[in-house]
Design a protein around this motif. Structure first.
Motif, mmCIF file in Angstrom:
data_model
loop_
_atom_site.group_PDB
_atom_site.id
_atom_site.type_symbol
_atom_site.label_atom_id
_atom_site.label_comp_id
_atom_site.label_asym_id
_atom_site.label_seq_id
_atom_site.Cartn_x
_atom_site.Cartn_y
_atom_site.Cartn_z
ATOM 1 N N TYR A 107 -0.991 14.923 1.309
ATOM 2 C CA TYR A 107 -2.030 13.904 2.087
ATOM 3 C C TYR A 107 -1.403 13.001 3.006
ATOM 4 C CZ TYR A 107 -5.034 14.072 -2.225
ATOM 5 O OH TYR A 107 -5.901 14.354 -3.467
ATOM 6 N N ASN A 108 -2.039 13.579 4.610
ATOM 7 C CA ASN A 108 -1.716 12.678 6.230
ATOM 8 C C ASN A 108 -2.294 11.403 6.353
ATOM 9 O OD1 ASN A 108 -3.413 16.265 6.347
ATOM 10 N ND2 ASN A 108 -0.633 16.028 7.125
ATOM 11 N N ILE A 109 -2.344 11.062 5.547
ATOM 12 C CA ILE A 109 -3.907 9.163 5.486
ATOM 13 C C ILE A 109 -3.612 9.871 4.708
ATOM 14 C CG2 ILE A 109 -5.059 8.821 7.188
ATOM 15 C CD1 ILE A 109 -5.743 10.600 8.823
ATOM 16 N N VAL A 110 -3.072 7.759 3.969
ATOM 17 C CA VAL A 110 -4.083 7.160 2.804
ATOM 18 C C VAL A 110 -4.256 5.685 3.311
ATOM 19 C CG1 VAL A 110 -2.947 6.325 0.508
ATOM 20 C CG2 VAL A 110 -2.242 8.576 1.528
ATOM 21 N N ILE A 111 -5.379 6.008 3.152
ATOM 22 C CA ILE A 111 -6.571 4.546 3.115
ATOM 23 C C ILE A 111 -6.368 3.591 2.295
ATOM 24 C CG2 ILE A 111 -8.357 3.408 4.308
ATOM 25 C CD1 ILE A 111 -8.478 6.082 5.130
ATOM 26 N N LEU A 144 -15.956 8.923 3.513
ATOM 27 C CA LEU A 144 -14.411 8.133 3.663
ATOM 28 C C LEU A 144 -15.524 6.478 3.419
ATOM 29 C CD1 LEU A 144 -11.275 6.791 4.681
ATOM 30 C CD2 LEU A 144 -12.544 6.870 6.939
ATOM 31 N N LYS A 145 -14.768 5.843 0.970
ATOM 32 C CA LYS A 145 -15.375 4.768 1.427
ATOM 33 C C LYS A 145 -15.242 3.463 1.838
ATOM 34 C CE LYS A 145 -15.883 6.961 -3.634
ATOM 35 N NZ LYS A 145 -15.426 7.451 -4.856
ATOM 36 N N ASP A 146 -13.836 3.328 2.758
ATOM 37 C CA ASP A 146 -13.926 1.867 3.358
ATOM 38 C C ASP A 146 -13.500 2.992 4.720
ATOM 39 O OD1 ASP A 146 -13.168 -0.322 3.788
ATOM 40 O OD2 ASP A 146 -11.859 -1.151 2.704
ATOM 41 N N PRO A 147 -14.466 2.903 5.621
ATOM 42 C CA PRO A 147 -14.181 3.156 6.982
ATOM 43 C C PRO A 147 -12.899 2.450 7.955
ATOM 44 C CG PRO A 147 -16.368 3.002 7.188
ATOM 45 C CD PRO A 147 -15.253 2.756 5.620
ATOM 46 N N THR A 148 -13.567 0.835 7.280
ATOM 47 C CA THR A 148 -13.363 -0.113 8.373
ATOM 48 C C THR A 148 -11.351 -0.625 7.467
ATOM 49 O OG1 THR A 148 -14.423 -1.587 7.371
ATOM 50 C CG2 THR A 148 -15.139 -0.507 9.603
ATOM 51 N N ARG A 152 -3.342 1.281 6.751
ATOM 52 C CA ARG A 152 -3.299 3.024 6.671
ATOM 53 C C ARG A 152 -2.347 3.409 6.726
ATOM 54 N NH1 ARG A 152 -6.930 1.673 11.107
ATOM 55 N NH2 ARG A 152 -9.270 1.453 10.631
ATOM 56 N N MET A 153 -1.854 4.177 6.102
ATOM 57 C CA MET A 153 -0.527 5.134 6.334
ATOM 58 C C MET A 153 -0.410 6.703 6.561
ATOM 59 S SD MET A 153 2.359 5.664 3.126
ATOM 60 C CE MET A 153 2.248 4.157 2.895
ATOM 61 N N PHE A 154 0.498 6.962 7.424
ATOM 62 C CA PHE A 154 0.548 8.359 8.511
ATOM 63 C C PHE A 154 1.551 9.035 7.872
ATOM 64 C CE2 PHE A 154 -2.468 5.495 10.572
ATOM 65 C CZ PHE A 154 -3.491 5.920 10.536
ATOM 66 N N ASP A 155 1.229 10.628 7.851
ATOM 67 C CA ASP A 155 2.482 11.171 7.665
ATOM 68 C C ASP A 155 2.928 11.280 8.910
ATOM 69 O OD1 ASP A 155 1.145 13.490 8.750
ATOM 70 O OD2 ASP A 155 1.361 14.175 6.780
ATOM 71 N N LYS A 156 4.290 12.583 8.398
ATOM 72 C CA LYS A 156 4.728 12.569 9.956
ATOM 73 C C LYS A 156 4.358 13.449 11.195
ATOM 74 C CE LYS A 156 9.050 13.525 9.385
ATOM 75 N NZ LYS A 156 10.872 13.937 9.440
ATOM 76 N N ALA A 183 -7.103 17.002 8.857
ATOM 77 C CA ALA A 183 -5.743 16.547 8.449
ATOM 78 C C ALA A 183 -6.835 15.998 7.115
ATOM 79 C CB ALA A 183 -6.094 14.564 9.371
ATOM 80 N N ALA A 184 -5.755 15.766 5.656
ATOM 81 C CA ALA A 184 -6.393 15.602 4.834
ATOM 82 C C ALA A 184 -5.833 14.112 4.367
ATOM 83 C CB ALA A 184 -5.011 16.144 3.244
ATOM 84 N N PHE A 185 -6.889 13.430 3.741
ATOM 85 C CA PHE A 185 -6.423 11.469 3.441
ATOM 86 C C PHE A 185 -7.138 11.544 2.213
ATOM 87 C CE2 PHE A 185 -11.553 12.127 4.701
ATOM 88 C CZ PHE A 185 -11.953 11.236 3.454
ATOM 89 N N SER A 186 -6.798 10.560 1.892
ATOM 90 C CA SER A 186 -6.424 9.717 0.438
ATOM 91 C C SER A 186 -6.746 8.682 0.130
ATOM 92 C CB SER A 186 -5.335 10.271 0.105
ATOM 93 O OG SER A 186 -5.507 9.776 -2.187
ATOM 94 N N GLU A 187 -7.634 7.741 -0.913
ATOM 95 C CA GLU A 187 -8.340 6.583 -0.526
ATOM 96 C C GLU A 187 -7.700 6.217 -1.908
ATOM 97 O OE1 GLU A 187 -11.709 4.915 1.895
ATOM 98 O OE2 GLU A 187 -12.285 6.780 1.121
ATOM 99 N N ILE A 188 -6.762 4.798 -2.023
ATOM 100 C CA ILE A 188 -6.161 4.099 -3.507
ATOM 101 C C ILE A 188 -6.825 2.700 -2.694
ATOM 102 C CG2 ILE A 188 -4.432 5.171 -3.144
ATOM 103 C CD1 ILE A 188 -3.090 2.590 -2.375
ATOM 104 N N GLN A 189 -7.102 2.273 -4.208
ATOM 105 C CA GLN A 189 -8.443 1.374 -4.584
ATOM 106 C C GLN A 189 -7.393 -0.166 -3.945
ATOM 107 O OE1 GLN A 189 -11.502 -0.251 -5.152
ATOM 108 N NE2 GLN A 189 -10.917 -2.464 -5.243
ATOM 109 N N VAL A 190 -7.545 -0.918 -3.142
ATOM 110 C CA VAL A 190 -6.875 -2.608 -3.190
ATOM 111 C C VAL A 190 -7.730 -3.805 -3.184
ATOM 112 C CG1 VAL A 190 -4.831 -0.932 -2.008
ATOM 113 C CG2 VAL A 190 -7.037 -2.260 -0.649
ATOM 114 N N GLU A 191 -6.810 -4.389 -3.270
ATOM 115 C CA GLU A 191 -7.997 -5.465 -3.273
ATOM 116 C C GLU A 191 -6.910 -6.634 -1.751
ATOM 117 O OE1 GLU A 191 -10.136 -6.946 -5.085
ATOM 118 O OE2 GLU A 191 -9.711 -5.121 -6.364
ATOM 119 N N MET A 192 -7.823 -6.904 -0.701
ATOM 120 C CA MET A 192 -6.956 -8.052 0.447
ATOM 121 C C MET A 192 -6.947 -9.189 0.268
ATOM 122 S SD MET A 192 -8.191 -5.082 3.235
ATOM 123 C CE MET A 192 -7.863 -3.837 3.416
ATOM 124 N N HIS A 193 -6.513 -10.161 0.709
ATOM 125 C CA HIS A 193 -6.844 -11.633 0.699
ATOM 126 C C HIS A 193 -7.013 -12.578 2.234
ATOM 127 C CE1 HIS A 193 -3.412 -11.157 -2.153
ATOM 128 N NE2 HIS A 193 -3.106 -10.465 -1.301
#
Length: 227
Positions: A107-111, A144-148, A152-156, A183-193
């Motif tokens: 993936y190029n972008i991971v959110i 994109l489930k959480d666009p805001t 975000r992580m980006f590849d080279k 660009a191919a993107f992926s989303e992973i579940q996170v919790e934010m403080h």
């Protein structure tokens, strides 16, 4: 994999020590760079006193410039991936390794998304998020489930684009533009403080303005931009 954690910081003197300490504790295998964006408080003094890896802008240039400075550093120093990481303590470094695994899958972008498995609450702010989600779906065909999310992580390849793209700020409209460009993107579940100290610039009025600006940019302006 060589990863850079980019921490844009404007007046984060009350938070930056905790943020960097948490990164060092949980992710000692990764590098970090604090980008002090012309802070008027003691952010830079803390970075000097603590011996942090940091660069400073002489004046406040905004989030886009802060992230671009970090991406340029990542590009020049041969990093495989770089992650945008808030300086206010809302992002959790526990998820960085999982995001890196997604980059390694191709993936190029991971959110880091709050809504992969959790449902969005019903609020005016989430209404804005839904509008942006709709605009991205309409223009890219992708959901994109959480666009805001700002995590975000980006590849080279994306690092190079963001380092040298004058109008590629770290916002949902840029993500949409990059995805539309392949660009191919992926989303992973996170919790934010919640922010512990300091004030966010995103009050209600600014939030409404931001959401509408992103909506218009994705639907109309991105067709005149180059990703």
């Amino acid at each position: 994999m060589k990863i850079l954690i980019i921490i844009p910081a404007y007046n984060e003197g009350e938070n930056i020590e905790r943020v960097v300490a948490t990164i060092k504790e949980k992710c000692p295998q990764y590098d970090y760079l604090v980008v002090n964006d012309g802070s008027r408080d003691n952010t830079e003094d803390i970075c000097i006193k603590k011996g942090y890896h940091f660069v400073s802008h002489p004046v406040n240039l905004g989030l886009a410039a802060g992230v671009q400075t970090g991406m340029l550093f990542a590009y020049k120093n041969g990093y495989d991936a770089a992650i945008q990481f808030d300086g206010d303590g809302q992002h959790d470094p526990d998820y960085i390794a999982t995001m890196a695994n997604e980059i390694e899958k191709g993936y190029n972008i991971v959110i880091g998304s709050r809504f992969v498995t959790d449902k969005k609450p019903k609020s005016l702010r989430m209404l804005g998020s839904n509008l942006i989600q709709f605009a991205i779906k309409l223009t890219t065909g992708k959901t994109l489930k959480d666009p805001t999310s700002g995590m975000r992580m980006f590849d080279k390849d994306m690092i190079k684009k963001l380092a040298f793209g004058a109008d590629l700020g770290p916002e949902p409209d840029t993500v949409a533009l990059l995805v539309r460009g392949g660009a191919a993107f992926s989303e992973i579940q996170v919790e934010m403080h919640d922010r512990v100290a300091g004030e966010s610039y995103l009050n209600f009025a600014n939030s409404v303005n931001y959401m509408m600006r992103m909506f218009v940019s994705i639907l109309i302006l991105q067709w005149f931009r180059r990703g």
